[in-house]
Design a protein around this motif. Structure first.
Motif, PDB file in Angstrom:
ATOM      1  N   HIS A 100       5.301 -64.790 143.808  1.00  0.00           N
ATOM      2  CA  HIS A 100       4.740 -64.823 142.454  1.00  0.00           C
ATOM      3  C   HIS A 100       5.328 -65.950 141.605  1.00  0.00           C
ATOM      4  O   HIS A 100       5.838 -65.732 140.507  1.00  0.00           O
ATOM      5  CB  HIS A 100       4.955 -63.476 141.748  1.00  0.00           C
ATOM      6  N   VAL A 101       5.254 -67.175 142.124  1.00  0.00           N
ATOM      7  CA  VAL A 101       5.725 -68.316 141.346  1.00  0.00           C
ATOM      8  C   VAL A 101       4.830 -68.498 140.124  1.00  0.00           C
ATOM      9  O   VAL A 101       3.667 -68.087 140.116  1.00  0.00           O
ATOM     10  CB  VAL A 101       5.732 -69.601 142.198  1.00  0.00           C
ATOM     11  N   CYS A 102       5.393 -69.138 139.073  1.00  0.00           N
ATOM     12  CA  CYS A 102       4.637 -69.258 137.822  1.00  0.00           C
ATOM     13  C   CYS A 102       3.601 -70.371 137.879  1.00  0.00           C
ATOM     14  O   CYS A 102       2.591 -70.330 137.171  1.00  0.00           O
ATOM     15  CB  CYS A 102       5.594 -69.476 136.656  1.00  0.00           C
ATOM     16  N   GLY A 103       3.851 -71.413 138.684  1.00  0.00           N
ATOM     17  CA  GLY A 103       2.910 -72.515 138.801  1.00  0.00           C
ATOM     18  C   GLY A 103       2.943 -73.490 137.641  1.00  0.00           C
ATOM     19  O   GLY A 103       2.205 -74.492 137.657  1.00  0.00           O
ATOM     20  N   GLU A 107       9.827 -77.038 138.250  1.00  0.00           N
ATOM     21  CA  GLU A 107       9.921 -76.979 139.712  1.00  0.00           C
ATOM     22  C   GLU A 107       8.536 -76.890 140.340  1.00  0.00           C
ATOM     23  O   GLU A 107       8.256 -77.549 141.348  1.00  0.00           O
ATOM     24  CB  GLU A 107      10.769 -75.772 140.138  1.00  0.00           C
ATOM     25  N   CYS A 108       7.665 -76.062 139.771  1.00  0.00           N
ATOM     26  CA  CYS A 108       6.329 -75.897 140.340  1.00  0.00           C
ATOM     27  C   CYS A 108       5.467 -77.141 140.157  1.00  0.00           C
ATOM     28  O   CYS A 108       4.678 -77.495 141.035  1.00  0.00           O
ATOM     29  CB  CYS A 108       5.644 -74.688 139.711  1.00  0.00           C
ATOM     30  N   ARG A 109       5.623 -77.795 139.024  1.00  0.00           N
ATOM     31  CA  ARG A 109       4.797 -78.979 138.757  1.00  0.00           C
ATOM     32  C   ARG A 109       5.327 -80.223 139.447  1.00  0.00           C
ATOM     33  O   ARG A 109       4.580 -81.174 139.672  1.00  0.00           O
ATOM     34  CB  ARG A 109       4.718 -79.223 137.246  1.00  0.00           C
ATOM     35  N   ASN A 110       6.644 -80.229 139.794  1.00  0.00           N
ATOM     36  CA  ASN A 110       7.265 -81.422 140.362  1.00  0.00           C
ATOM     37  C   ASN A 110       8.101 -81.072 141.586  1.00  0.00           C
ATOM     38  O   ASN A 110       9.314 -81.294 141.607  1.00  0.00           O
ATOM     39  CB  ASN A 110       8.154 -82.108 139.307  1.00  0.00           C
ATOM     40  N   PRO A 111       7.480 -80.516 142.612  1.00  0.00           N
ATOM     41  CA  PRO A 111       8.255 -80.193 143.819  1.00  0.00           C
ATOM     42  C   PRO A 111       8.892 -81.455 144.381  1.00  0.00           C
ATOM     43  O   PRO A 111       8.289 -82.525 144.373  1.00  0.00           O
ATOM     44  CB  PRO A 111       7.199 -79.636 144.785  1.00  0.00           C
ATOM     45  N   SER A 112      10.153 -81.319 144.855  1.00  0.00           N
ATOM     46  CA  SER A 112      10.872 -82.499 145.336  1.00  0.00           C
ATOM     47  C   SER A 112      11.604 -82.162 146.622  1.00  0.00           C
ATOM     48  O   SER A 112      11.589 -81.029 147.100  1.00  0.00           O
ATOM     49  CB  SER A 112      11.866 -82.971 144.267  1.00  0.00           C
ATOM     50  N   GLY A 113      12.256 -83.186 147.173  1.00  0.00           N
ATOM     51  CA  GLY A 113      13.032 -83.012 148.382  1.00  0.00           C
ATOM     52  C   GLY A 113      12.194 -83.219 149.623  1.00  0.00           C
ATOM     53  O   GLY A 113      10.984 -83.457 149.555  1.00  0.00           O
ATOM     54  N   PRO A 119       2.056 -79.621 144.337  1.00  0.00           N
ATOM     55  CA  PRO A 119       2.219 -79.314 142.918  1.00  0.00           C
ATOM     56  C   PRO A 119       1.508 -78.009 142.543  1.00  0.00           C
ATOM     57  O   PRO A 119       0.394 -77.747 143.002  1.00  0.00           O
ATOM     58  CB  PRO A 119       1.589 -80.518 142.219  1.00  0.00           C
ATOM     59  N   GLY A 120       2.181 -77.204 141.736  1.00  0.00           N
ATOM     60  CA  GLY A 120       1.639 -75.911 141.341  1.00  0.00           C
ATOM     61  C   GLY A 120       2.280 -74.750 142.060  1.00  0.00           C
ATOM     62  O   GLY A 120       2.049 -73.588 141.717  1.00  0.00           O
ATOM     63  N   TYR A 124      11.320 -72.828 144.774  1.00  0.00           N
ATOM     64  CA  TYR A 124      12.469 -72.869 143.878  1.00  0.00           C
ATOM     65  C   TYR A 124      12.118 -72.451 142.452  1.00  0.00           C
ATOM     66  O   TYR A 124      12.940 -72.584 141.542  1.00  0.00           O
ATOM     67  CB  TYR A 124      13.066 -74.274 143.861  1.00  0.00           C
ATOM     68  N   CYS A 125      10.921 -71.961 142.235  1.00  0.00           N
ATOM     69  CA  CYS A 125      10.515 -71.529 140.891  1.00  0.00           C
ATOM     70  C   CYS A 125      11.533 -70.533 140.323  1.00  0.00           C
ATOM     71  O   CYS A 125      11.824 -69.516 140.956  1.00  0.00           O
ATOM     72  CB  CYS A 125       9.128 -70.888 140.956  1.00  0.00           C
TER      73      CYS A 125
END
Length: 372
Positions: A100-103, A107-113, A119-120, A124-125
């Motif tokens: 149930h990530v917030c999106g 973290e959700c808008r800018n996934p990295s690594g 995106p979304g 890690y949210c």
């Protein structure tokens, strides 16, 4: 299984008080309340070191009563209106993170690594309230579980639920940590705590990635397990060999002379002891990378000399993305990587926990289809 065939109740292992045995209770069957949710019949539930930490109440204590387990697998028995392509009868593996990530957060808008999610969505949210089995949401130590269909992976054909479950934390975490090292075949990596649940999988992953792999442990059972894998990894008993001894062997192998250039390119720290940190740090060459996976309550002491004068880089790694999960499954199937597993009937969770604390190696798994 048709919806009308589902039972009204289920059995679950409940932690009523910290540092006490689990209680096997009869509870109502959980219901689907979110359009992203599915209901699965749990087929296998694996025990993780984090389960032990949470059950002790010493770190990140979840609200009680609590149903643990964040690495499990099962069969879909009910779907929501938007099951994202899943259907009743599919076999799925479930990690604890990404529920149930917030999106909408950073973290959700800018996934990295390495291998970030789209995106979304991000495992890690910070707005999930904790993952399944590790926060305020129930995990897999029960007969049926509600899971977010966006966080699961289809179990590959030919792989059992018992084999898949340990990969959902131990496997995915060490795989992501190795990918975070960003090493090329032929470079050196060390795995501190190589005979544990994550470590013994790490030895298999790293050697199949073409890395010169060194496994380090101190427990005799763990060392025996690591050696029994028969990988190409060099296994070191840290109670018998100093980091200087080990570096001396690397110097002779490479023919190098400059001490700053001798050592591991990266080391992954799995144990939660300062001795493990110090030993791993000393094995690194100048400019090497230390990837931290463990998180003891007291933290670690870091030498400024290592960071300033030796240019050692330090980063943390928690668990892999959903993309990493799919890649890991492909890698496991291609290279026939398997966890060393000991199975228990569902009712014997407390026996499993006792064996874990007694030093049983590998991964300990509840097999829901195992007879008493």
């Amino acid at each position: 299984m048709a919806n009308q065939d589902l039972p009204k109740t289920m059995k679950a292992h409940v932690l009523a008080e910290f540092a006490t045995p689990y209680q096997l209770q009869e509870l109502p069957l959980p219901s689907i309340d979110d359009p992203n949710d599915i209901l699965i019949k749990v087929d296998a539930a694996s025990y993780c070191h984090t389960d032990a930490v949470l059950a002790s109440g010493k770190m990140h204590p979840p609200p009680l009563p609590h149903i643990g387990c964040h690495e499990f697998a099962g069969t879909v028995v009910q779907v929501s209106k938007d099951p994202h392509g899943l259907k009743v009868g599919d076999r799925v593996a479930v990690p604890g993170r990404g529920n149930h990530v917030c999106g909408e957060c950073f973290e959700c808008r800018n996934p990295s690594g390495p291998m970030p999610d789209d995106p979304g969505y991000s495992v890690y949210c910070p707005n999930t309230g904790g993952g399944l089995g590790v926060g305020n949401k129930a995990g897999g130590f029960r007969e049926y579980a509600i899971v977010d269909c966006r966080q699961v992976a289809i179990i590959p054909d030919g792989m059992s639920a018992v084999e898949a479950a340990p990969l959902m934390c131990a496997g995915l975490t060490i795989y992501a940590a190795l990918r975070k090292c960003e090493l090329r075949p032929g470079q050196r990596v060390g795995v501190m705590g190589c005979g544990g649940g994550l470590g013994h999988l790490g030895l298999q992953f790293a050697t199949k990635m073409g890395l010169k792999t060194m496994g380090v442990d101190v427990n005799s059972q763990a060392l025996e397990l690591a050696r029994s894998l028969q990988t190409s990894a060099t296994i070191i008993d840290s109670s018998a060999e100093t980091p200087e001894d080990v570096k001396g062997d690397m110097k002779r192998e490479d023919g190098g002379e400059n001490p700053a250039e001798i050592g591991l390119d990266a080391v992954i720290i799995l144990p939660d002891s300062q001795k493990s940190w110090d030993y791993g740090m000393k094995l690194l060459k100048n400019g090497g990378l230390l990837v931290l996976v463990s998180f003891p309550p007291e933290g670690f002491h870091i030498s400024a000399d290592d960071l300033v004068f030796r240019r050692i880089r330090v980063t943390g790694s928690l668990i892999g993305s959903n993309k990493a999960m799919k890649e890991m499954f492909d890698f496991v199937v291609k290279h026939d990587i398997k966890a060393k597993i000991r199975t228990y009937p569902f009712s014997k969770l407390n026996q499993l926990v006792d064996d874990y604390h007694a030093g049983a190696g590998g991964k300990l798994v509840l097999d829901m289809h195992l007879n008493e």
